[in-house]
Design a protein around this motif. Sequence first.
Motif, PDB file in Angstrom:
ATOM      1  N   VAL A  31       0.840  -1.206   0.000  1.00 13.44           N
ATOM      2  CA  VAL A  31       0.000   0.000   0.000  1.00 13.44           C
ATOM      3  C   VAL A  31       0.872   1.252   0.000  1.00 13.44           C
ATOM      4  O   VAL A  31       0.568   2.242  -0.689  1.00 13.44           O
ATOM      5  N   GLY A  35       1.133   4.486  -2.651  1.00 19.25           N
ATOM      6  CA  GLY A  35       1.048   5.880  -2.249  1.00 19.25           C
ATOM      7  C   GLY A  35       2.226   6.698  -2.738  1.00 19.25           C
ATOM      8  O   GLY A  35       2.062   7.845  -3.181  1.00 19.25           O
ATOM      9  N   ALA A  95      -2.916  14.494   3.500  1.00 19.79           N
ATOM     10  CA  ALA A  95      -3.286  13.112   3.798  1.00 19.79           C
ATOM     11  C   ALA A  95      -4.793  12.978   4.005  1.00 19.79           C
ATOM     12  O   ALA A  95      -5.384  11.949   3.660  1.00 19.79           O
ATOM     13  N   VAL A  99      -6.951  10.331   1.647  1.00 14.03           N
ATOM     14  CA  VAL A  99      -7.710   9.192   2.165  1.00 14.03           C
ATOM     15  C   VAL A  99      -9.197   9.368   1.881  1.00 14.03           C
ATOM     16  O   VAL A  99      -9.914   8.379   1.640  1.00 14.03           O
ATOM     17  N   ASP A 102      -9.625   8.250  -1.695  1.00  8.57           N
ATOM     18  CA  ASP A 102      -9.560   6.794  -1.782  1.00  8.57           C
ATOM     19  C   ASP A 102     -10.864   6.170  -1.305  1.00  8.57           C
ATOM     20  O   ASP A 102     -11.318   5.156  -1.850  1.00  8.57           O
ATOM     21  N   GLN A 125      -0.789   3.897   3.888  1.00  6.28           N
ATOM     22  CA  GLN A 125      -1.065   5.278   3.491  1.00  6.28           C
ATOM     23  C   GLN A 125      -0.253   6.255   4.337  1.00  6.28           C
ATOM     24  O   GLN A 125       0.341   7.209   3.829  1.00  6.28           O
ATOM     25  N   ASP A 129       2.717   8.923   3.082  1.00  5.23           N
ATOM     26  CA  ASP A 129       2.620  10.358   3.361  1.00  5.23           C
ATOM     27  C   ASP A 129       3.779  10.843   4.228  1.00  5.23           C
ATOM     28  O   ASP A 129       4.226  11.982   4.097  1.00  5.23           O
ATOM     29  N   VAL A 177      -5.378  11.594   8.523  1.00  6.00           N
ATOM     30  CA  VAL A 177      -6.028  10.393   7.991  1.00  6.00           C
ATOM     31  C   VAL A 177      -7.343  10.147   8.735  1.00  6.00           C
ATOM     32  O   VAL A 177      -8.370   9.830   8.119  1.00  6.00           O
TER      33      VAL A 177
END
Length: 276
Positions: A31, A35, A95, A99, A102, A125, A129, A177
Amino acid sequence: MTVPAAPPTAHGSPMTRVAGGAGFGAATWAVAQRGVRRTLRTPQILVMGLVQSVAFLLIFRYVFGGAIGTGGVGYVDYMIPGLLTVSGLFAGMSAAVAVAEDLASGYLDRLRSLPMPRTAALAGQVAADTVRVALILAVSAALAFAVGFRVHAGWGSALAGFGLCVLFGFAFVWMFVALGLLTASPQAAQGVGFLALPLSFVSGAYVPVETMPGWLRGFAEHQPVTVMMDAVRVLTQGDAAALGHAPGYYVWRSLAWTTGIVLVSGAIALTRFRKI
């Protein structure tokens, strides 16, 4: 091709390997790579973060610097540790938007359906970031030296201060996030991210807190941004910072705040992610 959803019980513990799937480390790495690639393919994400940091640097160094007294330390040496701390905070703001995008696009739903720990989706994630935050901080630090900033406490101590800035950025990435998941909308997430502005300006980043009114000074002295930048100042300026305590006092306070932000924000983010 669709991927069948994993049974509800397959993810029992957020850190355990799912039967037939990837472990936490491998899933987080995958993941995170995605990113980082997204950042490299949209360089404006990095450029905008750098433009903001450079703009604040030049404005406070050359426009306001001559009018602000900071005692025994030069203004550029006083301001840069605060600016780097705030730059890590601002760099993490995107961030929340990432998110939220996403989530709106269904990417997070797809990750939830895969045989992998759900925690890895958020951890990856955050890792990506944090890499972006570190890059922005590195460029900002290089520019700081170009405009006159100097280290007066040894390079090992100064590198520790830079590490604290990255760690602080990591903590606030978790916070953003969590905000992105709570808002679930890129537009709302972008607006919520600017709640970080009061933390940056009502602090000792650009002016000594002693110049603030008494009712505001109490908040400015004890909020996390000021605590962190005091640690970075004492690590880069040593005795010249004249803060009144040994470096360890400020470092441990900053680490305590950082840990608290990560634990609270991480718990909120994971709880929200499971309920989406």
